[in-house]
Scaffold this motif. Structure first.
Motif, mmCIF file in Angstrom:
data_model
loop_
_atom_site.group_PDB
_atom_site.id
_atom_site.type_symbol
_atom_site.label_atom_id
_atom_site.label_comp_id
_atom_site.label_asym_id
_atom_site.label_seq_id
_atom_site.Cartn_x
_atom_site.Cartn_y
_atom_site.Cartn_z
ATOM 1 N N GLN A 136 -5.465 -14.911 -6.394
ATOM 2 C CA GLN A 136 -5.719 -13.574 -6.933
ATOM 3 C C GLN A 136 -4.473 -12.683 -6.837
ATOM 4 O OE1 GLN A 136 -8.438 -12.992 -8.704
ATOM 5 N NE2 GLN A 136 -8.893 -15.126 -8.222
ATOM 6 N N THR A 137 -3.762 -12.777 -5.732
ATOM 7 C CA THR A 137 -2.546 -11.978 -5.561
ATOM 8 C C THR A 137 -1.473 -12.410 -6.552
ATOM 9 O OG1 THR A 137 -3.054 -11.589 -3.230
ATOM 10 C CG2 THR A 137 -0.758 -11.298 -3.912
ATOM 11 N N ALA A 138 -1.314 -13.710 -6.732
ATOM 12 C CA ALA A 138 -0.324 -14.205 -7.692
ATOM 13 C C ALA A 138 -0.695 -13.793 -9.121
ATOM 14 C CB ALA A 138 -0.192 -15.721 -7.579
ATOM 15 N N MET A 139 -1.981 -13.718 -9.416
ATOM 16 C CA MET A 139 -2.405 -13.237 -10.743
ATOM 17 C C MET A 139 -2.007 -11.774 -10.924
ATOM 18 S SD MET A 139 -3.610 -15.719 -12.495
ATOM 19 C CE MET A 139 -4.430 -14.879 -13.842
ATOM 20 N N ARG A 140 -2.091 -10.979 -9.867
ATOM 21 C CA ARG A 140 -1.629 -9.580 -9.942
ATOM 22 C C ARG A 140 -0.139 -9.536 -10.237
ATOM 23 N NH1 ARG A 140 -2.940 -6.725 -4.593
ATOM 24 N NH2 ARG A 140 -1.692 -5.083 -5.544
ATOM 25 N N ALA A 141 0.620 -10.403 -9.567
ATOM 26 C CA ALA A 141 2.068 -10.453 -9.812
ATOM 27 C C ALA A 141 2.351 -10.845 -11.258
ATOM 28 C CB ALA A 141 2.726 -11.439 -8.846
ATOM 29 N N ARG A 180 0.834 -1.215 0.000
ATOM 30 C CA ARG A 180 0.000 0.000 0.000
ATOM 31 C C ARG A 180 0.860 1.253 0.000
ATOM 32 N NH1 ARG A 180 -3.159 -2.933 3.565
ATOM 33 N NH2 ARG A 180 -2.247 -1.898 5.366
ATOM 34 N N LEU A 181 1.983 1.203 0.709
ATOM 35 C CA LEU A 181 2.869 2.364 0.787
ATOM 36 C C LEU A 181 3.628 2.610 -0.517
ATOM 37 C CD1 LEU A 181 4.337 1.872 4.363
ATOM 38 C CD2 LEU A 181 2.788 3.696 3.618
ATOM 39 N N SER A 182 3.827 1.571 -1.297
ATOM 40 C CA SER A 182 4.625 1.709 -2.521
ATOM 41 C C SER A 182 3.958 0.946 -3.669
ATOM 42 C CB SER A 182 6.042 1.182 -2.272
ATOM 43 O OG SER A 182 6.864 1.434 -3.382
ATOM 44 N N PRO A 183 2.800 1.405 -4.124
ATOM 45 C CA PRO A 183 2.044 0.644 -5.123
ATOM 46 C C PRO A 183 2.678 0.601 -6.508
ATOM 47 C CG PRO A 183 1.001 2.763 -4.723
ATOM 48 C CD PRO A 183 2.116 2.627 -3.716
ATOM 49 N N PHE A 184 3.653 1.454 -6.781
ATOM 50 C CA PHE A 184 4.236 1.495 -8.118
ATOM 51 C C PHE A 184 5.684 1.025 -8.156
ATOM 52 C CE2 PHE A 184 0.947 4.821 -7.852
ATOM 53 C CZ PHE A 184 0.028 4.220 -8.705
ATOM 54 N N ASP A 185 6.129 0.383 -7.105
ATOM 55 C CA ASP A 185 7.489 -0.158 -7.059
ATOM 56 C C ASP A 185 7.653 -1.155 -8.204
ATOM 57 O OD1 ASP A 185 9.792 -1.721 -6.502
ATOM 58 O OD2 ASP A 185 9.509 -1.542 -4.350
ATOM 59 N N PRO A 186 8.693 -1.004 -9.027
ATOM 60 C CA PRO A 186 8.867 -1.936 -10.152
ATOM 61 C C PRO A 186 9.130 -3.373 -9.707
ATOM 62 C CG PRO A 186 10.688 -0.362 -10.045
ATOM 63 C CD PRO A 186 9.690 0.056 -9.017
#
Length: 156
Positions: free
Chosen positions: A82-87, A52-58
């Motif tokens: 679902q989280t792994a699909m985001r990754a 949440r603190l760093s949502p755009f970290d590459p």
């Protein structure tokens, strides 16, 4: 010896967070330390806060992958999927994420999907096992991961 290192890593991350509560990497490091120590439920919260603190970290595909494993071992297989699909959406060729997806799908009896992820893995060069430290600390988790990968069709 490794347990002492994990305790020191946890204390260092907690100190960094106390000094700077918005330090995303501190929360993510705490998540890794807690996951390696076998505290999956506590690791979930730390990973989620850091993301949440760093949502755009590459590097978020790595953090999301670690969060997915923490969710899996905390007993929330669907959230882990679902989280792994985001990754995967961030980095589609990252073998550790594909392995996590195969494990989640196999555990959820979604074997066609698990086998599709295994097929993707077979087409890529497999890097060294980034989960090795966790597996060394938690042999029961290593056994479950290996079992789910076999169920998905990936030989050891």
């Amino acid at each position: 010896m490794f347990a002492g290192a994990l305790e020191r890593a946890s204390r260092a991350a907690e100190t960094a967070i106390a000094l700077s509560p918005c330090f995303a990497l501190g929360h993510l490091a705490l998540g890794i330390a807690r996951l390696l120590a076998g505290n999956a439920v506590e690791a979930v919260g730390a990973f989620e806060h850091g993301l949440r603190l760093s949502p755009f970290d590459p590097q978020n595909f790595v953090w999301l992958g670690q969060l997915a494993l923490a969710q899996y071992f905390a007993g929330n297989r669907e959230a882990a999927l679902q989280t792994a699909m985001r990754a995967l959406s961030i980095r589609p060729d990252w073998v550790p994420t594909l392995e996590t997806l195969a494990i989640c799908c196999a555990a959820l009896e979604r074997l066609d999907e698990a086998q599709a992820f295994v097929e993707q893995i077979r087409q890529l060069d497999r890097p060294p096992d980034m989960f090795a430290p966790m597996k060394a600390q938690r042999p029961e988790w290593a056994a479950e991961m290996a079992s789910m990968l076999r169920k998905a069709g990936l030989p050891e």
